[in-house]
Design an enzyme around this catalytic site. Structure first.
Site, short mmCIF file in Angstrom:
data_model
loop_
_atom_site.label_atom_id
_atom_site.label_comp_id
_atom_site.label_asym_id
_atom_site.label_seq_id
_atom_site.Cartn_x
_atom_site.Cartn_y
_atom_site.Cartn_z
N ASN A 88 24.46 20.72 -14.61
CA ASN A 88 23.45 19.73 -14.21
C ASN A 88 23.95 18.85 -13.06
O ASN A 88 24.06 17.63 -13.17
CB ASN A 88 23.05 18.87 -15.41
CG ASN A 88 24.23 18.16 -16.05
OD1 ASN A 88 25.35 18.70 -16.08
ND2 ASN A 88 24.01 16.97 -16.57
N ASP A 141 29.69 16.21 -25.99
CA ASP A 141 28.50 16.19 -25.14
C ASP A 141 28.62 15.08 -24.08
O ASP A 141 27.70 14.31 -23.85
CB ASP A 141 27.23 16.01 -25.97
CG ASP A 141 25.98 16.53 -25.25
OD1 ASP A 141 26.13 17.39 -24.36
OD2 ASP A 141 24.88 16.07 -25.57
N GLY A 169 22.02 10.00 -22.58
CA GLY A 169 23.40 10.48 -22.49
C GLY A 169 24.45 9.43 -22.78
O GLY A 169 24.24 8.23 -22.56
#
Length: 418
Positions: free
Chosen positions: A96, A306, A325
């Protein structure tokens, strides 16, 4: 690189020295000798630290940086320093970026930037061109450049036929397809778990159903096509049950859970702190209990930080508009140890390697040194001083954690924290 590690307790179930406290002599990156007491006859650098424990190097299957394109969030150079300081010798890097990593040259760029580092980077290529979910990317070409899996990070593949074709095509070269578990038509404009808490707070919810429908769809497709499927960061009890049943059918399926989804419920959102805005969202205690049980019985194959750096301009805004996030490399070990034993924590931090093509390097004589050094017993409150990332968006700020990392030895390099 020549090193003598003194009095280290070895936590490695694949080592003949498991649970023993030994000295370890490393010459030119290879473990030459393991014994109770080794004399430093060659005047090598000695590592002697309080309550020193070592294990195989840790692996994280879902890490984001930013470079190229989002260097204000994180660079590859600083990201790798953060990973090393957090105990990770290998990371799988998500695509990303800007541009998205969807070609052979993009993968080559990342591997070149990460070359000659203590931390090994395994690039994940985008599954579709631009991660737009329309046309399949050149996944075989990216495999030849070093991509280990294919994933449109946090973007579900809405077209089931596209996912079917991806699984069929990737099976020709044993490629690993990843599918984010969310049905966007169900999740809509939701920003947190759909529950009594979302109603109280007046925030739009993302139902557990949005995840479970997508998981069920992908498992049906996998059963039809064959191939290899990985479902990253599941978050609901029903998802665990669906994957457990799929494994009983002997489908080639793995999944992960984000560490923060094991630690926090959606109740923490009453403060509207955008650091708690993650995707998939924080769920209920019932979901956490099922996820932990899934980790313990092996239904969930691996945990991940993550790690997703987001700059302050995209976090310090109204909750509805904040980006999803949290960073997580720095807090991964300490957070897991608040839930599991040290032995189980190390097992979780080293699982998942085989799925992403990483060789196990047990702590035995003659093996290449791929080692994480840590103290499992220290307790502390995680704060900004513990954050090494350029972005500071940590969900664990203010949390009580257990265990600190001393550093890593990997790729014939030593990286120790000050």
């Amino acid at each position: 690189m020549n090193i003598l590690i003194k009095s280290a307790t070895i936590i490695d179930s694949k080592s003949e020295f498991h649970n023993l406290t030994q000295d370890i002599l490393i010459e030119n990156g290879t473990i030459l000798k393991i014994a109770k007491n080794i004399k430093n006859t060659n005047n090598y650098q000695e590592i002697k630290l309080e309550n020193l424990h070592i294990s195989q190097g840790w692996f994280d299957s879902s890490v984001c940086f930013g470079e190229p394109g989002f260097e204000e969030r994180e660079t590859i150079e600083n990201g790798l320093k953060t990973a090393a300081a957090s105990g990770f010798t290998t990371i799988a890097l998500n695509p990303n970026t800007h541009p998205v990593l969807d070609t052979n040259s993009d993968i080559t760029f990342v591997t070149a930037k990460a070359n000659n580092n203590a931390v090994t980077v395994l690039p994940i290529g985008a599954l579709t061109i631009g991660s737009n979910g329309v046309d399949l990317a050149e996944i075989y070409d990216m495999t030849n450049a070093g991509a280990v899996a294919f994933y449109d990070y946090k973007k579900p593949i809405s077209n089931p036929n596209l996912m079917k074709i991806a699984l069929q095509y990737a099976s020709n070269f044993n490629g690993l397809v990843c599918s984010f578990p969310q049905e966007n038509k169900i999740s809509g404009l939701g920003v947190m778990n759909e529950n009594i808490t979302s109603t109280k707070l007046g925030l739009k919810g993302i139902p557990a159903l949005a995840e479970e429908l997508q998981v069920a769809r992908d498992l049906f497709l996998l059963e039809y096509t064959g191939g290899k499927l990985h479902i990253p960061t599941i978050s609901t009890a029903k998802s665990v049950a669906l994957i457990r049943e799929a494994k009983k059918k002997k489908l080639d399926i793995t999944c992960s859970v984000a560490i923060h989804n094991l630690c926090f419920t959606d109740d923490v959102l009453t403060t509207f702190d955008s650091n708690y805005k993650v995707l998939p969202p924080l769920r209920t205690q019932t979901d956490i209990d099922a996820l932990i049980e899934g980790v313990k019985d092996g239904t969930i194959d691996m945990v991940t930080s993550d790690h997703t750096p987001i700059d302050i301009e995209e976090k310090k805004v109204e909750f509805d508009h904040a980006n999803y996030g949290t960073i997580g490399l720095e807090s991964a070990f300490g957070a897991l140890q608040t839930i599991f034993t040290t032995k189980k924590t190390i097992d979780l931090l080293t699982k998942g390697k085989q799925r992403f093509g990483v060789n196990y390097s047990p702590i035995n004589i003659g093996e290449k040194a791929n080692i994480t050094l840590f103290n499992p017993n220290s307790k502390y409150t995680f704060n900004k001083n513990h954050i090494l990332s350029k972005s500071k968006n940590s969900i664990f700020q203010g949390a009580s954690l257990k265990g600190n990392v001393y550093g890593i030895i990997s790729n014939n390099k030593v990286s120790l924290n000050n």
